[in-house]
Design a protein around this motif. Structure first.
Motif, PDB file in Angstrom:
ATOM      1  N   UNK A  49       0.835  -1.195   0.000  1.00  0.00           N
ATOM      2  CA  UNK A  49       0.000   0.000   0.000  1.00  0.00           C
ATOM      3  C   UNK A  49       0.871   1.247   0.000  1.00  0.00           C
ATOM      4  N   UNK A  50       0.512   2.212  -0.826  1.00  0.00           N
ATOM      5  CA  UNK A  50       1.175   3.513  -0.837  1.00  0.00           C
ATOM      6  C   UNK A  50       0.126   4.579  -0.529  1.00  0.00           C
ATOM      7  N   UNK A  51       0.485   5.504   0.350  1.00  0.00           N
ATOM      8  CA  UNK A  51      -0.406   6.611   0.690  1.00  0.00           C
ATOM      9  C   UNK A  51       0.292   7.931   0.400  1.00  0.00           C
ATOM     10  N   UNK A  52      -0.490   8.979   0.318  1.00  0.00           N
ATOM     11  CA  UNK A  52       0.090  10.313   0.125  1.00  0.00           C
ATOM     12  C   UNK A  52       0.436  10.900   1.489  1.00  0.00           C
ATOM     13  N   UNK A  53      -0.518  11.513   2.173  1.00  0.00           N
ATOM     14  CA  UNK A  53      -0.224  12.169   3.452  1.00  0.00           C
ATOM     15  C   UNK A  53      -0.105  11.165   4.598  1.00  0.00           C
ATOM     16  N   UNK A  67      -0.997  -7.332   8.026  1.00  0.00           N
ATOM     17  CA  UNK A  67      -1.337  -7.813   6.685  1.00  0.00           C
ATOM     18  C   UNK A  67      -0.969  -6.834   5.581  1.00  0.00           C
ATOM     19  N   UNK A  68      -0.434  -5.667   5.963  1.00  0.00           N
ATOM     20  CA  UNK A  68      -0.109  -4.658   4.959  1.00  0.00           C
ATOM     21  C   UNK A  68       1.322  -4.155   5.136  1.00  0.00           C
ATOM     22  N   UNK A  69       1.901  -3.760   4.049  1.00  0.00           N
ATOM     23  CA  UNK A  69       3.187  -3.060   4.039  1.00  0.00           C
ATOM     24  C   UNK A  69       2.897  -1.672   3.479  1.00  0.00           C
ATOM     25  N   UNK A  70       3.100  -0.623   4.299  1.00  0.00           N
ATOM     26  CA  UNK A  70       2.658   0.726   3.921  1.00  0.00           C
ATOM     27  C   UNK A  70       3.842   1.652   3.697  1.00  0.00           C
ATOM     28  N   UNK A  71       3.798   2.378   2.600  1.00  0.00           N
ATOM     29  CA  UNK A  71       4.772   3.430   2.315  1.00  0.00           C
ATOM     30  C   UNK A  71       4.010   4.744   2.209  1.00  0.00           C
ATOM     31  N   UNK A  72       4.428   5.733   2.989  1.00  0.00           N
ATOM     32  CA  UNK A  72       3.857   7.076   2.893  1.00  0.00           C
ATOM     33  C   UNK A  72       4.792   7.981   2.118  1.00  0.00           C
ATOM     34  N   UNK A  73       4.269   8.670   1.128  1.00  0.00           N
ATOM     35  CA  UNK A  73       5.122   9.519   0.302  1.00  0.00           C
ATOM     36  C   UNK A  73       5.494  10.831   0.989  1.00  0.00           C
ATOM     37  N   UNK A  74       4.585  11.353   1.810  1.00  0.00           N
ATOM     38  CA  UNK A  74       4.777  12.690   2.385  1.00  0.00           C
ATOM     39  C   UNK A  74       4.964  12.586   3.896  1.00  0.00           C
ATOM     40  N   UNK A  75       6.165  12.880   4.340  1.00  0.00           N
ATOM     41  CA  UNK A  75       6.492  12.747   5.751  1.00  0.00           C
ATOM     42  C   UNK A  75       6.275  14.023   6.540  1.00  0.00           C
ATOM     43  N   UNK A  76       6.827  14.100   7.752  1.00  0.00           N
ATOM     44  CA  UNK A  76       6.670  15.281   8.604  1.00  0.00           C
ATOM     45  C   UNK A  76       7.184  16.546   7.917  1.00  0.00           C
ATOM     46  N   UNK A  77       6.435  17.637   8.082  1.00  0.00           N
ATOM     47  CA  UNK A  77       6.857  18.920   7.531  1.00  0.00           C
ATOM     48  C   UNK A  77       6.646  19.099   6.049  1.00  0.00           C
ATOM     49  N   UNK A  78       6.078  18.102   5.372  1.00  0.00           N
ATOM     50  CA  UNK A  78       5.885  18.177   3.916  1.00  0.00           C
ATOM     51  C   UNK A  78       4.517  18.780   3.603  1.00  0.00           C
ATOM     52  N   UNK A  79       4.498  19.747   2.712  1.00  0.00           N
ATOM     53  CA  UNK A  79       3.269  20.420   2.303  1.00  0.00           C
ATOM     54  C   UNK A  79       2.671  19.701   1.096  1.00  0.00           C
ATOM     55  N   UNK A  83       3.582  19.479  -3.202  1.00  0.00           N
ATOM     56  CA  UNK A  83       4.407  18.283  -3.384  1.00  0.00           C
ATOM     57  C   UNK A  83       4.419  17.809  -4.833  1.00  0.00           C
ATOM     58  N   UNK A  84       5.621  17.520  -5.321  1.00  0.00           N
ATOM     59  CA  UNK A  84       5.786  16.957  -6.663  1.00  0.00           C
ATOM     60  C   UNK A  84       6.374  15.553  -6.536  1.00  0.00           C
ATOM     61  N   UNK A  85       5.743  14.604  -7.215  1.00  0.00           N
ATOM     62  CA  UNK A  85       6.216  13.221  -7.149  1.00  0.00           C
ATOM     63  C   UNK A  85       7.548  13.075  -7.871  1.00  0.00           C
ATOM     64  N   UNK A  86       8.493  12.381  -7.226  1.00  0.00           N
ATOM     65  CA  UNK A  86       9.782  12.089  -7.843  1.00  0.00           C
ATOM     66  C   UNK A  86       9.679  10.808  -8.661  1.00  0.00           C
ATOM     67  N   UNK A  87      10.743  10.491  -9.399  1.00  0.00           N
ATOM     68  CA  UNK A  87      10.764   9.231 -10.149  1.00  0.00           C
ATOM     69  C   UNK A  87      10.669   8.041  -9.198  1.00  0.00           C
ATOM     70  N   UNK A  88      11.299   8.174  -8.022  1.00  0.00           N
ATOM     71  CA  UNK A  88      11.209   7.112  -7.020  1.00  0.00           C
ATOM     72  C   UNK A  88       9.790   6.920  -6.516  1.00  0.00           C
ATOM     73  N   UNK A  89       9.074   8.031  -6.353  1.00  0.00           N
ATOM     74  CA  UNK A  89       7.673   7.947  -5.919  1.00  0.00           C
ATOM     75  C   UNK A  89       6.818   7.237  -6.964  1.00  0.00           C
TER      76      UNK A  89
END
Length: 323
Positions: A49-53, A67-79, A83-89
């Protein structure tokens, strides 16, 4: 003869040593590969699972559990507005089984990417079940635009939790009962948080329930818990503000004799400091009442690094400054 024998003996020893070293390397490599395969299998057995905020990431972790593996794209202090998605995102989004995002144009610069991915994988806006009449408008977006900061009314975040729960069940029916139980427990905590915040804000004298912040992120909070809310910038930090906005807010502070304004963890303090300085020159002292978390949570491992901790922190800071 002795020299030749010694030479052959040395060669044989070097050969044996080489065989031994190669054998050890192969064994270690096989062990590492085995462990890597096991770790990969463990991750592959979970929903990716990938989330934004971060606030959405927190819901998925609470409801999904092991049951889930979660990646959040926008961490602490990120507006998220900027936000612009990187190639990694984009790679992370492409590898995900499910993508959760807020919607209502919060992730303005990622809308095109999310819409394209929606054609090939489960891509869900957690705001989708909130009734139209419960959404606040955003005048900067036009007639159909809505304020995206829905999480500041805890009732809205309960709706978002139900969306996450139902999506996980649809994608992974084998663990449906776990998702239901986790969601039920989390919803109970959210209800307790809603009650707590309501009680805290009601402890502030009614004529002091005025919340002034760097940008207009807190209107859902104001409507839900009974506060007048105003901000220097618009609902999106991408909107521009000028000297007139600064002077208008300065005059508002003076007129209402407001003693405290609040900065935000994901927004520059420069503009709100200009308002404070302007009021000071007019003979009215305004203090910074504290730092609120608006579009991003605190650091992982802290109370404010969770949605519930963030909301309680904000309410406590407001009470301390305004009561």
């Amino acid at each position: 003869m002795n020299l030749q024998y010694k030479g052959r003996s040395s060669s044989i020893q070097r050969f044996i040593m080489m065989v031994f070293v190669v054998g050890v390397v192969l064994i270690l490599s096989a062990c590492g590969e085995s462990k890597g395969t096991e770790a990969k299998a463990e991750v592959e057995g979970k929903l990716q699972v990938v989330t934004t905020i971060g606030m959405i990431k927190d819901i998925v972790e609470q409801v999904g559990g092991d049951h889930v593996e979660v990646i959040g794209l926008m961490g602490p202090g990120v507006d998220p507005h900027l936000y612009k998605a990187s190639q990694g995102d984009i790679k992370k989004l492409d590898d995900a089984d499910i993508i959760f995002y807020n919607g209502l144009h919060l992730e303005g610069k990622m809308v095109d990417i999310l819409e394209k991915l929606n054609a090939s994988k489960t891509t869900v806006a957690v705001s989708k079940n909130i009734p139209e009449d419960k959404l606040l408008s955003d005048p900067n977006v036009g007639a159909q635009g809505h304020d995206p900061h829905i999480w500041f009314d805890v009732k809205n975040w309960m709706s978002a939790t139900e969306v996450v729960r139902d999506t996980l069940i649809d994608e992974d029916a084998a663990h449906a009962e776990d998702y239901r139980q986790h969601a039920e427990a989390y919803l109970k905590k959210l209800q307790e948080t809603d009650d707590y915040v309501r009680g805290q804000i009601q402890s502030i004298p009614e004529n002091s329930r005025i919340l002034v912040t760097a940008h207009d992120a807190f209107h859902y909070f104001g409507r839900a818990y009974g506060m007048e809310v105003t901000g220097l910038q618009g609902i999106s930090t991408a909107s521009e503000y000028g000297s007139k906005d600064v002077s208008d807010l300065r005059d508002f502070l003076i007129e209402h004799q407001i003693k405290a304004v609040f900065v935000e963890s994901s927004v520059s303090t420069k503009a709100i400091e200009a308002v404070i300085e302007g009021a000071k020159k007019k003979g009215h002292t305004v203090n910074i009442g504290g730092e609120l978390f608006s579009d991003a949570m605190g650091q992982p491992g802290t109370e404010e690094g969770t949605y519930i901790g963030m909301v309680r922190h904000n309410a406590n800071i407001m009470v301390e400054a305004l009561k």
